[in-house]
Design an enzyme around this catalytic site. Structure first.
Site, PDB file in Angstrom:
ATOM      1  N   CYS A  97       0.245 110.012 -43.455  1.00 20.20           N
ATOM      2  CA  CYS A  97       0.210 111.231 -42.655  1.00 20.20           C
ATOM      3  C   CYS A  97      -1.170 111.371 -42.027  1.00 20.20           C
ATOM      4  O   CYS A  97      -2.191 111.216 -42.715  1.00 20.20           O
ATOM      5  CB  CYS A  97       0.537 112.432 -43.533  1.00 20.20           C
ATOM      6  SG  CYS A  97       0.327 114.033 -42.700  1.00 20.20           S
ATOM      7  N   CYS A 143      -5.689  94.314 -46.836  1.00 14.76           N
ATOM      8  CA  CYS A 143      -5.709  92.879 -47.126  1.00 14.76           C
ATOM      9  C   CYS A 143      -4.635  92.565 -48.164  1.00 14.76           C
ATOM     10  O   CYS A 143      -4.504  93.269 -49.168  1.00 14.76           O
ATOM     11  CB  CYS A 143      -7.086  92.465 -47.640  1.00 14.76           C
ATOM     12  SG  CYS A 143      -7.178  90.738 -48.178  1.00 14.76           S
ATOM     13  N   HIS A 146      -6.077  90.448 -52.087  1.00  9.35           N
ATOM     14  CA  HIS A 146      -6.850  90.872 -53.249  1.00  9.35           C
ATOM     15  C   HIS A 146      -6.175  92.095 -53.875  1.00  9.35           C
ATOM     16  O   HIS A 146      -5.447  92.817 -53.193  1.00  9.35           O
ATOM     17  CB  HIS A 146      -8.317  91.171 -52.873  1.00  9.35           C
ATOM     18  CG  HIS A 146      -8.515  92.420 -52.073  1.00  9.35           C
ATOM     19  ND1 HIS A 146      -8.744  92.408 -50.726  1.00  9.35           N
ATOM     20  CD2 HIS A 146      -8.524  93.736 -52.429  1.00  9.35           C
ATOM     21  CE1 HIS A 146      -8.900  93.636 -50.288  1.00  9.35           C
ATOM     22  NE2 HIS A 146      -8.760  94.466 -51.300  1.00  9.35           N
ATOM     23  N   CYS A 361     -63.171  99.912 -40.649  1.00 12.29           N
ATOM     24  CA  CYS A 361     -62.528 101.034 -39.995  1.00 12.29           C
ATOM     25  C   CYS A 361     -61.727 100.585 -38.781  1.00 12.29           C
ATOM     26  O   CYS A 361     -61.662  99.407 -38.453  1.00 12.29           O
ATOM     27  CB  CYS A 361     -63.574 102.063 -39.584  1.00 12.29           C
ATOM     28  SG  CYS A 361     -64.692 101.473 -38.292  1.00 12.29           S
ATOM     29  N   CYS A 387     -58.844 109.912 -32.674  1.00 14.65           N
ATOM     30  CA  CYS A 387     -58.693 108.706 -33.488  1.00 14.65           C
ATOM     31  C   CYS A 387     -59.566 108.816 -34.738  1.00 14.65           C
ATOM     32  O   CYS A 387     -59.147 108.430 -35.842  1.00 14.65           O
ATOM     33  CB  CYS A 387     -59.100 107.472 -32.692  1.00 14.65           C
ATOM     34  SG  CYS A 387     -58.090 107.178 -31.234  1.00 14.65           S
TER      35      CYS A 387
END
Length: 394
Positions: A97, A143, A146, A361, A387
């Site tokens: 469904c 499948c 299996h 650095c 920075c």
């Protein structure tokens, strides 16, 4: 003409598959004495009986006949890619469904083709489990090879794979295989799975798949038929995991490029980046390598105009000594060294001198005597107070 009667003993039926004490009646035609001199019915009788025994030994028994008939009847299957089995397997069609996913569902009619099965809300029906309103049949595949795992254990159907009941030969090797792939072209060209695998691998090595805006990275019929692009990508699972992973990577890269993106040029990265079209300076972020480069020349981020970089797509001919670009690419003594330099260094944003950072650095200064530009190792732009405050070291 004589009637020969032979009663089979246990010794006679050893290799004849006929029950003990069975009686066989046969008619023997005897030539006249004028045609064959010195012959008699008594001398020929043992030869005839031996000939009959030899023929009877070669007669198939009832079980063998039924087995041969069954071998000629090929069972038609659906084929799926099963992630549990990690391969292409025989599949089984199931229905439930569309509202509550309950398997107790009665369809109003049988499915008549792939459209009924693959397109949602094609066939209405009655939900016997929960009496859902406006319910439609939802088809899916499992499948068959299996054990049952759960209701969510579903496989991807491969609609182009079919059992070769018509014994159609492969368009490439001309062999007849049990399972074949039938392209969706008007001619319905057929190929065996081995040749289809070779077709995929060769096109993949050439990076010659088709990038369709709807279907994605796919292939057409090898003959070149129109309207034959493969819609379900799991058909390419005929390739091994290494090639299929390459296929997925190439498909992703083609999508990025078609969407106006760019690929990180840093060796060993290749991350796809979707940036604004007017953005020239691009940084490989998120899961990438952090490399900052120019969108136009794909070199390290720089100031000023881009410089032309040799792309190796040239051929020269000096007398009888010709140089092919592909062969030249394999005959580069310093190729490994150049790759290493690209990985461990970053170019000065101003003069593009390769610079290696061995610690300390993030504040860099170009060592070139005519430059001495101060820049940030992370941002690959000029060194700023931002920075310094964000990533001076680390």
């Amino acid at each position: 003409m004589h009637l020969v009667t032979h009663r089979f003993s246990k010794h006679d039926r050893k290799n004849s598959n006929i029950g003990e004490h069975s009686i066989l009646h046969a008619i023997k035609i005897v030539q006249s004495s004028s045609a064959v001199s010195g012959s008699s019915a008594e001398n020929e009788s043992p030869l005839v009986e031996q000939s009959l025994l030899n023929r009877i030994e070669n007669l198939p028994i009832k079980g063998e006949i039924e087995e041969n008939k069954a071998a000629k009847i090929r069972r038609v299957h659906f084929y799926v890619y099963c992630s549990t089995c990690s391969g292409i397997k025989v599949g089984k069609l199931r229905v439930c469904c569309s509202v509550c996913q309950d398997g107790a569902f009665t369809v109003s009619r049988d499915p008549c083709g792939w459209k009924d099965v693959l397109t949602p809300q094609q066939i209405p029906g009655t939900c016997e489990g929960n009496d859902c309103r406006d319910a439609f049949a939802e088809f899916f595949f499992k499948c068959a090879e299996h054990p049952y795992v759960s209701e969510n254990d579903r496989s991807v159907v491969l609609p182009l794979l079919r059992t070769n009941t018509k014994d159609v030969s492969c368009l490439a090797c001309t062999e007849i295989s049990e399972v074949v792939l039938v392209f969706s072209c008007e001619s319905s060209h057929v190929t065996c799975l081995d040749c289809f695998r070779s077709y995929c691998q060769s096109r993949l090595n050439e990076r010659n798949f088709v990038h369709d805006p709807i279907l994605g990275y796919t292939l057409p019929c090898p003959v070149g038929c129109t309207g034959s692009l493969i819609e379900e990508a799991h058909h390419f699972k005929v390739m091994d995991d290494v090639d299929y992973n390459r296929y997925q990577r190439f498909a992703t890269e083609e999508f990025v490029l078609s969407a106006g993106g760019v690929l990180c040029p840093q060796p060993g990265c290749g991350m796809g980046i979707l940036a604004e079209r007017d953005c020239k300076r691009i940084q490989c972020q998120m899961l990438g390598c952090g490399f900052v480069f120019c969108r136009e020349c794909l070199q390290g981020s720089h100031l000023g105009d881009c410089q032309l970089v040799a792309n190796g797509n040239c051929e020269s001919n000096n007398g009888n000594y010709s140089v092919n670009a592909a062969r030249a690419a394999q005959a580069r003594w310093e190729e490994d060294s150049e790759t290493t330099i690209k990985i461990i260094t970053k170019p000065c944003p101003k003069c593009r001198t390769p610079t290696e950072r061995d610690g300390g650095c993030m504040h860099m200064q170009c060592t070139r005597s005519s430059c001495h530009y101060e820049w940030c190792w992370v941002c690959q732009t000029g060194w700023t107070r931002d920075c310094m405050g964000s990533h001076w070291f680390g």
